[in-house]
Motif scaffolding. Structure first.
Motif, mmCIF file in Angstrom:
data_model
loop_
_atom_site.group_PDB
_atom_site.id
_atom_site.type_symbol
_atom_site.label_atom_id
_atom_site.label_comp_id
_atom_site.label_asym_id
_atom_site.label_seq_id
_atom_site.Cartn_x
_atom_site.Cartn_y
_atom_site.Cartn_z
ATOM 1 N N LYS A 190 0.841 -1.189 0.000
ATOM 2 C CA LYS A 190 0.000 0.000 0.000
ATOM 3 C C LYS A 190 0.874 1.237 0.000
ATOM 4 O O LYS A 190 1.954 1.253 0.589
ATOM 5 C CB LYS A 190 -0.923 0.012 1.215
ATOM 6 N N VAL A 191 0.364 2.275 -0.660
ATOM 7 C CA VAL A 191 1.028 3.573 -0.721
ATOM 8 C C VAL A 191 0.109 4.586 -0.062
ATOM 9 O O VAL A 191 -1.032 4.761 -0.491
ATOM 10 C CB VAL A 191 1.346 3.981 -2.172
ATOM 11 N N THR A 251 -1.564 -2.351 -4.415
ATOM 12 C CA THR A 251 -1.195 -3.231 -5.520
ATOM 13 C C THR A 251 -2.158 -4.409 -5.612
ATOM 14 O O THR A 251 -2.762 -4.830 -4.621
ATOM 15 C CB THR A 251 0.236 -3.748 -5.331
ATOM 16 N N VAL A 252 -2.283 -4.931 -6.795
ATOM 17 C CA VAL A 252 -3.211 -6.034 -7.051
ATOM 18 C C VAL A 252 -2.617 -7.345 -6.527
ATOM 19 O O VAL A 252 -1.396 -7.498 -6.439
ATOM 20 C CB VAL A 252 -3.520 -6.109 -8.553
ATOM 21 N N LYS A 253 -3.495 -8.255 -6.174
ATOM 22 C CA LYS A 253 -3.062 -9.574 -5.720
ATOM 23 C C LYS A 253 -3.068 -10.545 -6.887
ATOM 24 O O LYS A 253 -4.004 -10.563 -7.693
ATOM 25 C CB LYS A 253 -3.985 -10.082 -4.613
ATOM 26 N N TRP A 268 6.924 -1.627 -9.716
ATOM 27 C CA TRP A 268 5.591 -1.066 -9.891
ATOM 28 C C TRP A 268 5.701 0.390 -10.310
ATOM 29 O O TRP A 268 6.651 1.082 -9.950
ATOM 30 C CB TRP A 268 4.789 -1.157 -8.594
ATOM 31 N N ASP A 269 4.693 0.832 -11.062
ATOM 32 C CA ASP A 269 4.598 2.223 -11.493
ATOM 33 C C ASP A 269 3.329 2.833 -10.910
ATOM 34 O O ASP A 269 2.242 2.262 -11.041
ATOM 35 C CB ASP A 269 4.581 2.314 -13.018
ATOM 36 N N ILE A 270 3.475 3.974 -10.250
ATOM 37 C CA ILE A 270 2.314 4.615 -9.621
ATOM 38 C C ILE A 270 1.291 5.050 -10.665
ATOM 39 O O ILE A 270 0.082 5.025 -10.406
ATOM 40 C CB ILE A 270 2.783 5.825 -8.783
ATOM 41 N N MET A 271 1.753 5.430 -11.822
ATOM 42 C CA MET A 271 0.837 5.913 -12.847
ATOM 43 C C MET A 271 -0.136 4.831 -13.293
ATOM 44 O O MET A 271 -1.229 5.131 -13.785
ATOM 45 C CB MET A 271 1.622 6.439 -14.052
ATOM 46 N N LYS A 272 0.227 3.565 -13.129
ATOM 47 C CA LYS A 272 -0.679 2.465 -13.472
ATOM 48 C C LYS A 272 -1.653 2.142 -12.349
ATOM 49 O O LYS A 272 -2.521 1.283 -12.514
ATOM 50 C CB LYS A 272 0.133 1.217 -13.823
ATOM 51 N N GLY A 273 -1.499 2.769 -11.202
ATOM 52 C CA GLY A 273 -2.424 2.572 -10.106
ATOM 53 C C GLY A 273 -2.285 1.249 -9.381
ATOM 54 O O GLY A 273 -3.197 0.856 -8.639
ATOM 55 N N GLY A 274 -1.174 0.548 -9.561
ATOM 56 C CA GLY A 274 -0.968 -0.729 -8.900
ATOM 57 C C GLY A 274 -1.786 -1.860 -9.470
ATOM 58 O O GLY A 274 -1.916 -2.919 -8.837
#
Length: 636
Positions: free
Chosen positions: A239-240, A251-253, A296-302
């Motif tokens: 989590k951010v 982030t996705v599981k 991970w890239d924040i722009m992709k929203g996790g």
């Protein structure tokens, strides 16, 4: 002699010369002019300039162009450089002779000023020799070097402050790049936020939350800009959070039923470590027990990982990366695995295989921490095999230095470099039968022990902030120790350690002064003050002050309905059928016979209805009562 070129030449005797001009049939001559003509023209130019200056009243006409000789300038620069180098080398030697000359001159001047006989030579101190002066200079230089060395090995341990997180071990801790806030995580699932500028000497956190439900916190990392906080927990999703603790990204599981981890969008097991890219604020790294490390890239929203790295053991099976760290250029990162191996991955190359790999960096147990130096040429690792090793990336086959007998019970124990890479700091747990853990400071050149700070219980996390110049240590009892120097540490704990603790604001009650006037009129007479007990009893009898609830009712009065109900049937039963209530302790037969005489004299219900049709009684009830009952004969 070169000819001067003049544009816009104005002649002073232009009118006279114009009359002497004769027309010719030719344009002139070709080829170089004659020498005599050149000299004549130059003389004419000089005379015309003088005349022009006289007419206009100017001593100088315009500025002359500066001429530069490059070779002469270079020669002068080299000459001055040589002189400076000679001066720097000869100052030490000349200073000695100059000092002696100055002393002699001073002695002569003093002799001139002295009145009376001179002092005997036996009473004068011996004059200093050149050798002793040179030795003094060498001592001064060596003392300066020692001071510089002390500055390089400086450790802020003069003062300390304590911050209470909870009762469980602190397994995660970080400070934002500006040094304004501290975040701490523990095994008790809580994350506490501390603001140094807003705290007082009580050292209380301004916010506590559980971002990952019932999962222990394994890592906390602020981004390079300090506006985001990465939370690594025992769950499979990172989590951010923002600076105030509100969730921004999760982030996705991944799908745990897919064997190929590259085909899943996220981790399928609990997280172990993580970190931010120091050069790209939108990229962060997470490692998991599923044997992968994902970017991970924040722009992709996790919603999906950017790239994936699979860690393999020597036998080809997957191995869990338990520690990770980015290089300061952001182009590579290091992973410490559960089998004791150390793997370096370069993001500019293919992520199929690591760029550098060392299978037996430690014994086959978990590596708890991996950290790059600020320069980036060295690497320090800490393992559960009770060792700490220092590596050189230019010669990665063998460790440079190693320290043993560093007992640890937690798989997140830290080992970090100091702000100037001269000191290496690590933590140890308390051994069986010992009450203290240790924060150990080693010299990076040789790993010699410099300082040992004892802390109650186990020491897990260690942090040395370069801007604050303060050391934070989290122990196993939920207490964060902050070490600082009152002269060289800036902001941080020094802001709140000197603030007084705020008092709880209480309601101020001003008691009215009572004036006793026994002869005052009844209108202005004040009642005598009674004791608190009597006043409480009096207020208890007052229904307004005691706030007495409504009493139960037995009949409907004032629009209120009794507890028996508010329907029509209940009203009829209460008011008609039970208007004359019968006590429960009375005999019902006697209650009925009480109305027999009244019913006989004034029949109302039954007798008038059957008056015309009712048969006349022949036998009286009294006769039947007097005669005995006829008995039937016994038949045998």
């Amino acid at each position: 002699m070169s000819k001067k070129i003049v544009f816009g030449k104005i002649s002073a005797n232009f009118a006279q010369n114009s009359s002497n001009v004769e027309a010719t049939g030719s344009f002139g001559t070709f080829g170089p002019p004659a020498v005599n003509s050149i000299q004549n023209e130059s003389l004419e130019d000089d005379t015309e300039l003088k005349k022009m200056k006289d007419v206009m009243g100017i001593t100088t006409f315009g500025r002359k162009a500066k001429t530069f000789d490059v070779q002469e300038m270079v020669h002068e620069v080299t000459k001055t450089a040589r002189e400076m180098t000679k001066l720097s080398t000869e100052t030490l030697l000349n200073s000695l002779s100059n000092n002696e000359d100055d002393d002699d001159d001073e002695d002569e001047e003093d002799d001139d000023d002295i009145i009376g006989p001179p002092i005997p030579k036996d009473f004068l101190p011996p004059p200093p020799d050149k050798q002793t002066k040179s030795n003094d200079l060498q001592d001064n230089l060596s003392s300066d070097d020692e001071e510089d060395q002390k500055d390089d090995l400086f450790m802020p341990l003069t003062h300390e402050a304590s911050m209470k997180h909870g009762t469980k071990a602190i397994t995660a801790m970080c400070v934002d790049p500006s040094g304004a806030r501290l975040a701490s995580g523990s095994v008790d699932y809580d994350v506490c936020f501390w603001d140094f500028a807003g705290m007082d000497s009580s050292m209380r956190s301004f916010r506590t939350l559980q971002p990952c439900d019932n999962h222990p916190i394994r890592g906390l990392h602020y981004s390079g800009t300090g506006d985001l906080l990465l939370v690594i927990s025992g769950a499979g999703q990172a989590k951010v959070l923002d600076r105030d603790g509100f969730e921004q990204i999760e982030t996705v599981k991944g799908d745990m039923y897919i064997t190929d981890q590259a085909r899943t969008k996220g981790h399928t097991a609990g997280l172990l470590a993580g970190g931010w890219n120091p050069t790209n604020r939108d990229e962060f790294l997470t490692t998991s027990s599923d044997g992968t490390a994902r970017l991970w890239d924040i722009m992709k929203g996790g919603k999906e990982h950017k790239s994936i790295v699979k860690c393999r053991a020597q036998n080809g099976l997957k191995v869990s990366p338990t520690a990770c760290s980015y290089h300061h250029d952001g182009r590579s990162f290091a992973l410490g695995c559960a089998d004791g191996s150390l793997q370096l991955w370069d993001l500019r190359k293919s992520t199929v295989a690591p760029a550098l790999q060392l299978r037996k960096a430690h014994q086959p147990v978990e590596i708890t921490s991996v950290g790059y130096s600020h320069i980036g040429s060295q690497l320090v690792t800490r393992s559960c095999d009770d060792t700490m090793k220092l590596w050189d990336l230019r010669n990665f086959k063998k460790s440079i230095h190693e320290v043993g007998d560093l007992y640890t019970r937690y798989d997140t124990t830290d080992a970090i470099f100091g702000p100037n890479d001269k000191v290496v700091v690590t933590a140890t747990s308390a051994k069986k039968g010992e009450p203290f853990g240790h924060v150990l400071f080693y010299k990076s050149d040789g790993l010699t022990l410099l300082e040992d700070a004892k802390i109650e219980s186990h020491v897990v996390k260690v942090l040395w902030h370069p801007k604050l110049n303060q050391v934070f240590a989290g122990n196993g009892t939920g207490i964060i120790k902050c070490y600082y120097d009152d002269k060289r540490s800036l902001r941080g704990a020094t802001l709140c350690a000197s603030k007084r603790q705020r008092k709880v604001q209480q309601a101020e009650i001003v008691s009215s002064q009572q004036v006793i006037t026994p002869h005052a009129l009844p209108l202005f007479r004040q009642e005598r003050r009674k004791t608190s007990r009597k006043q409480m009893e009096k207020d208890r009898l007052d229904p307004v002050k005691s706030k007495r609830p409504d009493l139960p009712i037995t009949s409907g009065q004032g629009g209120r309905v009794a507890s028996s109900g508010g329907t029509l049937s209940s009203y009829v039963i209460r008011n008609l059928g039970l208007s004359k209530r019968v006590d429960d302790d009375q005999d019902p037969r006697e209650a009925i016979l009480k109305y027999a005489k009244e019913a006989e004299e004034n029949p109302y219900w039954i007798t008038p209805a059957y008056k015309k049709t009712q048969p006349v009684a022949i036998l009286s009830s009294n006769a039947q009562e007097d005669e005995p009952s006829i008995k039937k004969p016994k038949v045998e």
